[in-house]
Enzyme design. Structure first.
Site, PDB file in Angstrom:
ATOM      1  N   ARG A 224       0.848  -1.193   0.000  1.00 20.93           N
ATOM      2  CA  ARG A 224       0.000   0.000   0.000  1.00 20.93           C
ATOM      3  C   ARG A 224       0.883   1.242   0.000  1.00 20.93           C
ATOM      4  NH1 ARG A 224      -3.433  -2.843  -1.611  1.00 20.93           N
ATOM      5  NH2 ARG A 224      -5.362  -3.451  -0.567  1.00 20.93           N
ATOM      6  N   HIS A 272      -1.022   0.163  -9.811  1.00 21.97           N
ATOM      7  CA  HIS A 272      -1.699  -0.756  -8.879  1.00 21.97           C
ATOM      8  C   HIS A 272      -2.264  -1.973  -9.632  1.00 21.97           C
ATOM      9  CE1 HIS A 272      -3.837  -0.969  -4.722  1.00 21.97           C
ATOM     10  NE2 HIS A 272      -3.624  -2.180  -5.210  1.00 21.97           N
TER      11      HIS A 272
END
Ligand code: GLV
Length: 309
Positions: A224, A272
């Site tokens: 993250r 991502h």
């Protein structure tokens, strides 16, 4: 009883279709057009708006449509009494391994350095690095980290791992807790962050950690964005301590146009995509969990909300 899909930055139709293919009898709806919200018992989510669960009076469980659940924990109104599930699948693990292996092999064959030489039309063979000469450090030895660590061994890398609680993985030298972070970092030439995002891991990729890696180390974040202190990475790269970084996740996604990472030639950026849920692979466990929910049975892949994973 019905399921609703509350997904932002992920196409809910693909999940709906995959569920329809294997369980056409289920009543599956897509937020915000999910009809009578009192009928909803299972909410499948990806980055839902905060406070949304208050609308569902008869909700029995919440499911993340990914491996992570950190976006749910950020919601101060997350109903603490409800079970929360996540996706655990071979596809997610394999896809993460494919990404990690690409980075690791690119590092060994020095593609990042050749790209720089190419910018100056320079033909300069570099001394080759064998996989067996490179030690990869995996931070986070959960479902994905364990799988990735074991498969990297098969490619011939030396692999060390670090996690908050101690783990045992054949062939992988495992370190645990704060006390063993420094010896783990000292061995790691290429660091991969696969940690869950919790209060304890937020900002863990910082200046103090980077300086404990050997000179010329490479950092990859596939966990993250909040794990990384962005200015500290830029400092470590500019100072020459780190050779480069590959980042798949960011504090703000999509990464804003004006962000300095775009201009840093030591950073490789991907949007991502290291390991995304394939609806077909996730559908069977979603259906299984929904049937369990209807029968008041314990759910698969339930998350411990206190631990945050
Ligand atoms: C991706 O980031 C996931 O949590 O599945």
């Amino acid at each position: 009883m019905a399921i609703t899909i509350i997904a932002r930055h992920m196409d809910p139709q693909t999940i709906l279709q995959a569920l329809g293919q294997i369980a056409p009898q289920l009543d599956v709806r897509i937020w915000p057009d999910d009809g009578d919200t009192d009928e909803i018992s299972y909410a499948l989510c990806w980055k839902p708006p905060q406070g949304i669960f208050q609308q569902y009076a008869n909700l029995k469980a919440i499911g993340s449509l990914g491996a992570g659940i950190d976006f749910l924990l950020k919601d101060p109104q997350l109903p603490a009494h409800l079970p929360v599930t996540r996706i655990v699948s071979q596809q997610l693990a394999q896809s993460m391994f494919d990404y990690v292996a690409s980075c690791a092999l690119n590092y060994c064959r020095q593609f990042d350095l050749y790209r720089k030489l190419q910018q100056d039309n320079l033909w300069r063979p570099l001394p080759p690095l064998l996989c067996s000469e490179v030690t990869i450090g995996i931070m986070g030895l959960g479902e994905l980290g364990r799988f990735v660590a074991s498969k990297l061994l098969q490619l011939g890398f030396k692999v060390v791992g670090w996690s908050r609680s101690s783990k045992d993985i054949s062939g992988v030298e495992c370190y645990a807790a704060d006390a063993q972070l420094s010896p783990f970092l000292a061995k790691t030439q290429m660091l991969f962050c696969l940690l869950p995002l919790t209060d304890a891991t937020e900002g863990i990729l910082n200046r103090e950690l980077f300086i404990q890696l050997p000179q010329g180390a490479y950092v990859v974040n596939v966990a993250r964005g909040e794990h990384l202190i962005e200015q500290d990475l830029l400092w470590a790269l500019k100072s020459g301590h780190l050779r480069g970084a590959t980042l798949d996740v960011f504090r703000q996604e999509p990464l804003p146009d004006e962000h300095p990472f775009w201009q840093c030639d030591q950073i490789t950026i991907t949007p991502h995509c290291a390991s995304a849920t394939y609806p077909q692979a996730a559908a069977p466990q979603i259906v299984e969990n929904y049937l369990r929910l209807c029968q008041n049975q314990p759910l698969l892949y339930q998350v411990n909300l206190k631990n945050g994973y």
